[in-house]
Each structure stands twice: as C-alpha cells, then as structure tokens.
Scaffold this motif. Structure first.
Motif, PDB file in Angstrom:
ATOM      1  N   ARG A  33       5.778   2.865 -15.657  1.00 17.67           N
ATOM      2  CA  ARG A  33       6.092   3.706 -14.490  1.00 17.67           C
ATOM      3  C   ARG A  33       5.316   3.230 -13.266  1.00 17.67           C
ATOM      4  O   ARG A  33       5.852   3.138 -12.157  1.00 17.67           O
ATOM      5  CB  ARG A  33       5.720   5.161 -14.818  1.00 17.67           C
ATOM      6  N   VAL A  40       8.587   0.057  -5.858  1.00 21.86           N
ATOM      7  CA  VAL A  40       9.058   0.980  -4.815  1.00 21.86           C
ATOM      8  C   VAL A  40       8.313   0.681  -3.509  1.00 21.86           C
ATOM      9  O   VAL A  40       8.915   0.629  -2.427  1.00 21.86           O
ATOM     10  CB  VAL A  40       8.822   2.453  -5.242  1.00 21.86           C
ATOM     11  N   LYS A  44       9.856  -0.316   0.092  1.00 24.83           N
ATOM     12  CA  LYS A  44       9.559   0.445   1.318  1.00 24.83           C
ATOM     13  C   LYS A  44       9.041  -0.494   2.404  1.00 24.83           C
ATOM     14  O   LYS A  44       9.422  -0.378   3.572  1.00 24.83           O
ATOM     15  CB  LYS A  44       8.526   1.532   1.035  1.00 24.83           C
ATOM     16  N   PHE A  55       4.676   5.969   2.555  1.00 16.17           N
ATOM     17  CA  PHE A  55       4.588   5.833   1.099  1.00 16.17           C
ATOM     18  C   PHE A  55       4.703   7.192   0.411  1.00 16.17           C
ATOM     19  O   PHE A  55       5.364   7.328  -0.605  1.00 16.17           O
ATOM     20  CB  PHE A  55       3.272   5.149   0.715  1.00 16.17           C
ATOM     21  N   TYR A  56       4.049   8.201   0.978  1.00 15.74           N
ATOM     22  CA  TYR A  56       4.046   9.527   0.351  1.00 15.74           C
ATOM     23  C   TYR A  56       5.352  10.251   0.679  1.00 15.74           C
ATOM     24  O   TYR A  56       5.698  10.418   1.840  1.00 15.74           O
ATOM     25  CB  TYR A  56       2.844  10.316   0.872  1.00 15.74           C
ATOM     26  N   ARG A  57       6.080  10.681  -0.347  1.00 22.46           N
ATOM     27  CA  ARG A  57       7.372  11.345  -0.156  1.00 22.46           C
ATOM     28  C   ARG A  57       7.335  12.729  -0.807  1.00 22.46           C
ATOM     29  O   ARG A  57       7.635  12.877  -2.005  1.00 22.46           O
ATOM     30  CB  ARG A  57       8.502  10.506  -0.781  1.00 22.46           C
ATOM     31  N   ARG A  60      10.472  14.012  -2.781  1.00 22.44           N
ATOM     32  CA  ARG A  60      10.695  13.343  -4.073  1.00 22.44           C
ATOM     33  C   ARG A  60       9.692  13.877  -5.116  1.00 22.44           C
ATOM     34  O   ARG A  60      10.065  14.165  -6.247  1.00 22.44           O
ATOM     35  CB  ARG A  60      10.559  11.824  -3.880  1.00 22.44           C
ATOM     36  N   GLU A  61       8.445  14.038  -4.703  1.00 24.18           N
ATOM     37  CA  GLU A  61       7.431  14.532  -5.644  1.00 24.18           C
ATOM     38  C   GLU A  61       7.799  15.945  -6.124  1.00 24.18           C
ATOM     39  O   GLU A  61       7.677  16.252  -7.310  1.00 24.18           O
ATOM     40  CB  GLU A  61       6.053  14.530  -4.990  1.00 24.18           C
ATOM     41  N   MET A  89       1.680  10.863 -10.889  1.00 24.35           N
ATOM     42  CA  MET A  89       2.238  10.452  -9.590  1.00 24.35           C
ATOM     43  C   MET A  89       1.137  10.144  -8.590  1.00 24.35           C
ATOM     44  O   MET A  89       1.276   9.254  -7.755  1.00 24.35           O
ATOM     45  CB  MET A  89       3.142  11.549  -9.032  1.00 24.35           C
ATOM     46  N   CYS A  92       0.040   6.729  -9.273  1.00 26.09           N
ATOM     47  CA  CYS A  92       1.076   5.763  -8.854  1.00 26.09           C
ATOM     48  C   CYS A  92       1.057   5.602  -7.333  1.00 26.09           C
ATOM     49  O   CYS A  92       1.140   4.483  -6.816  1.00 26.09           O
ATOM     50  CB  CYS A  92       2.460   6.220  -9.314  1.00 26.09           C
ATOM     51  N   LEU A  93       0.923   6.730  -6.606  1.00 22.83           N
ATOM     52  CA  LEU A  93       0.894   6.649  -5.138  1.00 22.83           C
ATOM     53  C   LEU A  93      -0.341   5.870  -4.673  1.00 22.83           C
ATOM     54  O   LEU A  93      -0.257   5.047  -3.749  1.00 22.83           O
ATOM     55  CB  LEU A  93       0.898   8.067  -4.533  1.00 22.83           C
ATOM     56  N   GLU A  96       0.361   2.362  -4.756  1.00 23.44           N
ATOM     57  CA  GLU A  96       1.194   1.937  -3.614  1.00 23.44           C
ATOM     58  C   GLU A  96       0.326   1.839  -2.366  1.00 23.44           C
ATOM     59  O   GLU A  96       0.351   0.862  -1.636  1.00 23.44           O
ATOM     60  CB  GLU A  96       2.306   2.963  -3.339  1.00 23.44           C
TER      61      GLU A  96
HETATM   62  O1  PRE Z   1       9.803   7.577  -5.181  1.00 20.14           O
HETATM   63  C1  PRE Z   1       8.978   7.098  -4.412  1.00 20.14           C
HETATM   64  O2  PRE Z   1       9.200   6.969  -3.187  1.00 20.14           O
HETATM   65  C2  PRE Z   1       7.662   6.676  -4.920  1.00 20.14           C
HETATM   66  O3  PRE Z   1       6.878   6.139  -4.160  1.00 20.14           O
HETATM   67  C3  PRE Z   1       7.271   6.970  -6.331  1.00 20.14           C
HETATM   68  C4  PRE Z   1       6.431   8.228  -6.465  1.00 20.14           C
HETATM   69  C5  PRE Z   1       6.267   8.509  -7.989  1.00 20.14           C
HETATM   70  O4  PRE Z   1       5.232   8.125  -8.530  1.00 20.14           O
HETATM   71  O5  PRE Z   1       7.187   9.073  -8.582  1.00 20.14           O
HETATM   72  C6  PRE Z   1       5.109   8.010  -5.842  1.00 20.14           C
HETATM   73  C7  PRE Z   1       4.813   8.451  -4.593  1.00 20.14           C
HETATM   74  C8  PRE Z   1       5.751   9.217  -3.763  1.00 20.14           C
HETATM   75  O6  PRE Z   1       5.089  10.197  -3.044  1.00 20.14           O
HETATM   76  C9  PRE Z   1       6.859   9.771  -4.548  1.00 20.14           C
HETATM   77  C10 PRE Z   1       7.132   9.355  -5.820  1.00 20.14           C
END
Ligand code: PRE
Length: 373
Positions: A33, A40, A44, A55-57, A60-61, A89, A92-93, A96
C-alpha cells in the motif's frame, strides 16, 4: 472408536505461530500500500502543471475511513479499525510528503490530541502560543495545515478562532471532534496519598469541580496557563519529591511520563470540543460534507430573517449560527453559519447565490468532510 479427523488443539504456541504468519502478511500488504502511495505522489507531481502539489486529500481520507467502518465485521469495533487505518494513511502520506501541522500548544494540549486524531501520528508537530499564530504559520507557508479549537459543548464558541477568519484567506479543510477526558495525574515516584496541590487550567478545574469537591476537598487547586503546563509542572515537582498532581488529558500524560491516579474525572461525560483544520486548499465533495460561511449582513430590519429563510426554502440543514461584532461599523454584525452539504451541491449553490444578493459579503470559509472519527 477412532476419530479420523482430529481437531488441532488451540495451544498457545500454535496460536502465536498463526499470529506471526498473519503479521508477516499484514506487513507485506502495508508496504504494498505504501508503495502505491509513493506512486500516487509521483502522479500528483507529474500532474501539477505549475500549481502547488496538494498531497493531503481530506475527501479521499474520509472516504477510505468511512468504507473501512462500513465493511467492518469485527470482532474489532468500527472505530478501533478506523484508527488503525488512520495511522496507516498517516504513514503513507508522510512517505509522500511529511506534513508540518501547527496547533494551539504547548505540547500535550487537547488541540494537539485533535491534530493527532485527525492526521495520525506521522506528522511534524508545530505547537504555537496562540490561535492567530496558528493562522499566520499556515498563511506564511511555514506549516502545511493548522488545527484550532472552535467550540466546546460546555464552554461555547471560541471567539478568537472565529475572529481570525475575518482577515484570513485560509480555508477550512476539515473538522474533528474530541471528547474531552480529564485525568488526575502524578509523577510515578509520588504516592497519590501525599498530594497537597492540584494544578490545571482554570476551565478544566471548573469542569471537574464536583469530582474534586467529593474526592479531593482538602487539596489546593492551582490554576495555570494550560493543562499541558500543569502536567509539566507535576512531572518537574515529582523529580524533587514534591507531591503535586495535574489534571490533563492523555497526550500530556504520555508526554510527561505521568501515572493516572483517576481517569475520566470530568463532571459531564459528554464534554466535547470541535476543532477545525485550516489550510490553503478547496476540498472537493466527499459525499458527506459540511460548509462554513462568513456573512456580513446589511444593518436593516429583517436582514437575518432573509438570510435564514433561504436555507429553509431550499431545504438546507443549518447546524450552527454564531454572531460576532463586525468591527467595520458600530452595531454591524458578522454571522458564522454552518450547514450540511458541499458548496458545489446544487441546492447549497442556490442558497449561497441568494445570500450573495441579500448580504454585503458572503465568504465561503470552506466545505469539508464531516468528521469520521
Ligand atoms: O489517494 C491519494 O491521493 C493518496 O495520496 C493516498 C492516501 C492514502 O494513503 O490512502 C494518502 C494521503 C492522502 O491524503 C489520501 C490518501
């Protein structure tokens, strides 16, 4: 009589072997993951087109966490499971792009607790001394996002936060609600029976008054600048053998290495604070959103009625209305209105258009996902 298919006994070593094997699969999947999240980030960056990469969405979160809760079958509870994914998450962020989050400090405050609840633990913490400093830190680009308290179920609205929106171009990107639990804390080397003084913020002492009257009638209550400061002082005192207790939350307890004498001592167990996440982005719809508006009304009879009537007619559910002095004209007012829906939703759009005709200024402070955790 012989039994051909004997059940394997569930012994401790066997169960632990099974846990080890499951753990290694989970670990592989989490890294798979994380690799996806890295990709991702590359997409971006490639698609940025000269714009600042976001980067932070939040939308989506929120969708990911809602889905986790919807499909959860237990035995772990929905919130527990969502908290695990919240942290996945967050990691993961951070891979990124590490996020620097400004919040109302010092370290260990409930606002920091809210920041960690919303973003997970993989953030760079930037404690600020005041709410307007949080706004400035994000406006200047020194922090990616900010977290500020906006209302408390017992104490009401936080005026400083509302007033900061008047002159700021920051957007609300999210909200988080935190049940405020207070604990009585001492340094681990101190016996609670020796406690003579209890330190905390004035509001927290007030929120635990009945409990303190009942269980600690003889201890002297000392008001200090914040709960986190009280925890720091209790830890300091412990080092020199002085028996001072603090009333503070979980994060302060951990941060200053204190022990809990009593947990959840607040008089009202539903005591909740709502915090806002401020940043520089417009958040797209997540499917379950809220919008906050700032409205300067014309100072004339029926002005507020005409604003509110638009919500009723379009069937938009208003969840909050606050009034603040406008400072531009004597007895002029600014209204802060929260409603259910995203400003891009058809009926919300219609309401905002009508408000613009009826008010001297309408500022959309942001549409953002309804708090999931
Ligand atoms: O979907 C994205 O845009 C991602 O960057 C992935 C992800 C995730 O880990 O699921 C990580 C950070 C974002 O804030 C949202 C979701």
């Amino acid at each position: 009589m012989s039994n051909s298919k004997q059940a394997v006994p569930e012994t401790l070593p066997l169960l632990r072997d099974r846990i080890d094997s499951i753990d290694s699969q989970i670990q592989l999947l989490i890294n798979e993951r994380a690799t996806c999240a890295q990709k991702v980030a590359e997409v971006k960056l490639a698609e940025q087109g000269g714009e600042v990469v976001v980067f932070y969405r939040p939308e989506r979160e929120a969708q990911v966490l809602r889905r986790v809760m919807e499909r959860n079958e237990g035995p772990l509870g929905n919130e527990e499971m969502a908290k695990i994914f919240r942290q996945v998450m967050s990691s993961c962020l951070a891979l990124e792009k590490p996020m620097r989050i400004a919040f109302l400090g010092p370290e260990g405050t409930f606002t920091q607790q809210a920041a960690l609840k919303h973003f997970g633990k993989s953030i760079i913490s930037a404690p600020m001394a005041a709410i307007d400093e949080v706004f400035r830190e994000v406006e200047s680009g020194a922090a990616n996002y900010g977290v500020v308290p906006v209302e408390n179920s017992t104490e009401g609205v936080v005026n400083h936060t509302l007033d900061s929106f008047r002159d700021s171009r920051l957007k609300i990107c999210g909200e988080v609600e935190e049940r405020i639990h207070h604990h009585l804390l001492v340094s681990p080397n101190i016996s609670s029976e020796d406690v003579t003084h209890i330190y905390s913020h004035q509001q927290s002492l007030a929120q635990c008054r009945a409990w303190l009257d009942r269980y600690w009638p003889h201890a002297e209550r000392v008001a200090v600048s914040s709960n986190a400061e009280a925890a720091r002082l209790a830890a300091d005192a412990g080092r020199s053998g002085r028996a001072i207790a603090a009333i503070a939350g979980e994060v302060a307890c951990e941060l200053y290495g204190l022990s809990k004498v009593s947990a959840n001592i607040e008089d009202r167990p539903d005591n909740t604070t709502r915090f806002l996440i401020v940043g520089n982005q417009d958040v797209p719809p997540s499917g379950k959103d809220k919008t906050s508006l700032l409205i300067s009304a014309k100072n004339e009879p029926g002005a507020l009625y005409r604003l509110l009537e638009a919500f009723e007619r379009h069937g938009v559910d208003m969840t909050r209305l606050e009034t603040r002095p406008s400072l531009m004209s004597r007895w002029g007012y600014i209204f802060y209105i929260d409603f259910v829906g995203h400003h891009l939703d058809e009926k919300c759009c219609a309401v905002i258009d009508e408000l613009r005709e009826r008010a001297s200024e309408v500022k959309v402070l942001g549409s953002y996902p309804v708090a999931v955790l």
